[in-house]
Design an enzyme around this catalytic site. Structure first.
Site, PDB file in Angstrom:
ATOM      1  N   SER A  98       0.831  -1.193   0.000  1.00 29.06           N
ATOM      2  CA  SER A  98       0.000   0.000   0.000  1.00 29.06           C
ATOM      3  C   SER A  98       0.874   1.255   0.000  1.00 29.06           C
ATOM      4  CB  SER A  98      -0.956  -0.066   1.199  1.00 29.06           C
ATOM      5  OG  SER A  98      -1.920   0.947   1.165  1.00 29.06           O
ATOM      6  N   HIS A 123      -2.517  -1.211  -4.292  1.00 28.47           N
ATOM      7  CA  HIS A 123      -3.979  -1.233  -4.395  1.00 28.47           C
ATOM      8  C   HIS A 123      -4.500   0.195  -4.337  1.00 28.47           C
ATOM      9  CE1 HIS A 123      -4.593  -1.667   0.287  1.00 28.47           C
ATOM     10  NE2 HIS A 123      -3.904  -0.603  -0.029  1.00 28.47           N
TER      11      HIS A 123
END
Length: 193
Positions: A98, A123
């Site tokens: 992330s 993501h």
């Protein structure tokens, strides 16, 4: 309770002891470990600014082992990395997920690496808000703006097209070190010194 190892050095004035992170900071190594949150971001930004003031011509090394975290805290680190004069070498040890992956990719081109068994995950930003419908709409628009900014920066750092980034960040996208290199998140996989 965490124990931080101490390093003892001999100096002309006798012995001097440092915690291991302070000793490594002298060698221009910063550890970004754990969840990216405001307190951590403030410490990382302060270390980056300190090392720039010490010598703006020497590279700074950031070792990343992070599951990700706050977008705003991560952007404070990212913006400082881009703002200061020294090149930033990033190295994924363990995981960069992330916001951790975003910061890994944000190192100076040609100076981003991962260890062979490191894992990288990209993501879209996560969001959750409760309240009045109009407030939920405002927050939804904000998270879409953040998503666009993150995707734009990832496209810039990886060389991937924005459409590919949007598709690949739609869900959790895990990569090995080699896959992260092929994608453009890192420039090399380090096997030996």
């Amino acid at each position: 309770m965490s124990v931080i190892p101490m390093v003892v050095e001999q100096t002309s004035r006798g012995e001097r002891s440092y915690d291991i992170y302070s000793r490594l900071l002298k060698e221009r190594v910063i550890f970004l470990s754990g969840e990216v949150e405001d307190r951590m971001a403030n410490l990382i930004v302060a270390q980056l600014l300190f090392l720039e003031s010490e010598d703006p011509t020497k590279d700074i090394n950031i070792y990343i082992n992070s599951p990700g975290g706050s977008v705003t805290a991560g952007m404070a680190i990212y913006d400082t990395m881009q703002f200061i004069k020294p090149d930033i070498r990033t190295l994924c040890i363990g995981q960069a997920c992330s916001m951790g992956a975003f910061l890994l990719a944000g190192g100076t081109a040609g100076k981003r690496a991962a260890l062979p068994n490191a894992r990288v995950m990209i993501h879209q930003p996560l969001g959750g808000f409760r309240g009045q419908a109009s407030d939920i709409q405002i927050h939804a628009q904000e998270i879409l703006k953040i998503k666009h900014t993150l995707n734009d920066r990832l496209a810039f750092h990886t060389g991937q097209g924005i459409e590919r980034i949007e598709k690949d960040t739609d869900r959790d996208n895990f990569m090995s070190a080699e896959e992260a290199q092929a994608y453009g998140l890192v420039d090399e996989v380090l096997v030996k010194r």
